[in-house]
Write an enzyme that holds these catalytic residues in place. Structure first.
Site, PDB file in Angstrom:
ATOM      1  N   ASP A  76      25.205  25.616 -33.734  1.00  0.00           N
ATOM      2  CA  ASP A  76      25.158  24.741 -32.181  1.00  0.00           C
ATOM      3  C   ASP A  76      24.490  25.466 -31.032  1.00  0.00           C
ATOM      4  OD1 ASP A  76      26.195  22.613 -30.250  1.00  0.00           O
ATOM      5  OD2 ASP A  76      26.865  21.742 -31.820  1.00  0.00           O
ATOM      6  N   HIS A 105      28.041  22.130 -25.119  1.00  0.00           N
ATOM      7  CA  HIS A 105      27.794  21.345 -26.362  1.00  0.00           C
ATOM      8  C   HIS A 105      28.887  22.050 -27.603  1.00  0.00           C
ATOM      9  CE1 HIS A 105      26.430  18.987 -29.715  1.00  0.00           C
ATOM     10  NE2 HIS A 105      26.225  18.151 -29.195  1.00  0.00           N
ATOM     11  N   ASN A 198      22.136   9.584 -32.766  1.00  0.00           N
ATOM     12  CA  ASN A 198      22.163   8.599 -31.630  1.00  0.00           C
ATOM     13  C   ASN A 198      20.811   8.033 -31.264  1.00  0.00           C
ATOM     14  OD1 ASN A 198      24.644   9.916 -31.268  1.00  0.00           O
ATOM     15  ND2 ASN A 198      23.996  11.260 -29.536  1.00  0.00           N
ATOM     16  N   SER A 265      27.370  13.306 -32.108  1.00  0.00           N
ATOM     17  CA  SER A 265      27.817  14.807 -32.295  1.00  0.00           C
ATOM     18  C   SER A 265      29.093  15.169 -31.864  1.00  0.00           C
ATOM     19  CB  SER A 265      26.810  15.374 -31.251  1.00  0.00           C
ATOM     20  OG  SER A 265      27.119  15.338 -29.795  1.00  0.00           O
TER      21      SER A 265
END
Length: 395
Positions: A76, A105, A198, A265
């Site tokens: 990530d 994130h 998304n 996510s």
């Protein structure tokens, strides 16, 4: 070099030294000459009772397992190890920029997977598998973009480091090296959990997200508090299971929290945490059966319709077909030579035995006859018996 940039680099160096020499060498190999800005959004210090945590009720599994012994890799934006609820076993920076999370994130993903249980300190938030071992592999400094080659490299490195679960909450496009990396990790018995992606507001057209769309990957869509699939959850990619993905609470950079996170996510790490719980409880199951367990025990799962992940059932449910599949192997046949063969019959000994038996029988018969004759002879004083003479006619 500006004063601001010197401050950022000094902070990176200080954090690198704080991480220790071995981790530091991997976390920040050599900063690039033109590193991007590292300005994560600010979080808050207060944290409420997360609805996703209440909905999944994964704390009910903790008396059985908290994920101990299982390694989860997060490929990530990096993870901020300074957060009190996060502990990293290893930290790697593939971007050669900063060893910490410049977006927030990855730190949020890490908290959902394995945030420490601090309810004794009145902190209601915790991760799904708080005793899982975390590895952070930083492959980007952006949430919506990144080098697919570094993503592939991160997945391979996670598998080589012994990760049993890999979480990928970044959507990318199909690329041969990414597919090869996924196949490599699956062949090493890794459970790969990926966000289904998304729908972007710019065009509104859903497109398959990778690596979620690859066969063998546990693809995760998002639901809201009402249990319905969210409008932004990508429907063009295959979805294996659903998890909370709106108004999500988790850890954030700077020892802070966020309570307004949305996206598939943030749904994926819930499932990655459940995969860690399953692998801790059922170490005999391979990645295929772990994935299958999570899919078929999900709430509302029916045929091709995915359900919402159910941590307790995923860990405890007895699956008849699985019991057969993991039954102990039948013992193999004994190897030749382990049992001695019967010796060939000894005919000479047998003949002698038969002769002795016959003589014994004759002797017994003679003894029996003598037992009858001798008493009769004694009574007659050994005289012969009289013979009857037929009478003549006329007498």
């Amino acid at each position: 070099m500006t004063g601001r940039r010197r401050g950022i680099l000094s902070g990176a160096l200080a954090l690198t030294l704080a991480l220790g020499p071995a981790t530091a060498a991997e976390a920040a190999p050599a900063l690039r000459d033109d590193p991007p800005k590292c300005e994560p959004e600010r979080g808050g210090t207060k944290v409420g009772d997360p609805w996703g945590q209440r909905r999944l009720n994964f704390t009910a599994v903790w008396p059985i397992t908290e994920g101990e012994g299982v390694t989860v890799a997060i490929v990530d934006t990096g993870v901020d190890p300074r957060h009190p609820q996060l502990k990293l076993a290893k930290q790697i920076d593939l971007t050669n920029t900063y060893p910490f999370d410049c977006i927030g994130h990855g730190t949020a993903v890490a908290g959902i997977i394995a945030g420490a249980d601090m309810r004794q300190l009145k902190i209601p938030f915790a991760g799904v598998a708080p005793k899982a071992r975390l590895i952070s592999i930083k492959q980007t400094n952006q949430t919506d973009k990144g080098d697919v080659g570094l993503l592939a490299k991160g997945i391979i490195q996670a598998a080589d480091l012994g990760a049993q679960v890999v979480n990928v909450s970044i959507q990318a496009h199909d690329q041969p090296d990414l597919k090869a990396a996924v196949d490599y990790a699956l062949a090493k018995d890794v459970v790969i959990v990926a966000a289904a992606g998304n729908i972007r507001k710019e065009d509104g057209v859903p497109a398959p997200a990778y690596p979620a769309a690859y066969p063998g990957v546990l693809s995760v869509g998002a639901t809201g508090p009402d249990g319905k699939v969210t409008d932004f959850s990508n429907s063009s990619a295959p979805v294996s299971v659903l998890a909370p993905g709106t108004e999500i609470t988790s850890t954030w950079t700077g020892s802070a929290y966020r309570q307004d996170l949305s996206g598939t996510s943030y749904a994926a790490p819930y499932v990655a945490g459940v995969a860690a719980l399953v692998r801790a409880r059922h170490p005999e199951l391979d990645n295929v059966r772990v994935r299958r367990r999570i899919e078929i025990t999900a709430d509302g799962a029916s045929g091709k319709t995915p359900g919402i992940v159910n941590p307790l059932l995923a860990v405890t449910k007895i699956l008849p077909s699985e019991v057969v599949a993991i039954a102990p192997r039948q013992p193999a046949a004994l190897p030749s030579g382990i049992v001695s063969k019967a010796p060939a019959p000894d005919t000479e000994t047998i003949n002698r035995s038969v002769g002795v038996a016959m003589i014994a029988m004759l002797a017994a018969a003679l003894v029996s006859a003598a037992g009858l004759v001798i008493p009769l002879g004694r009574r007659r004083r050994w005289k012969p018996g009289r013979t009857a003479v037929p009478s003549e006619p006329g007498r």
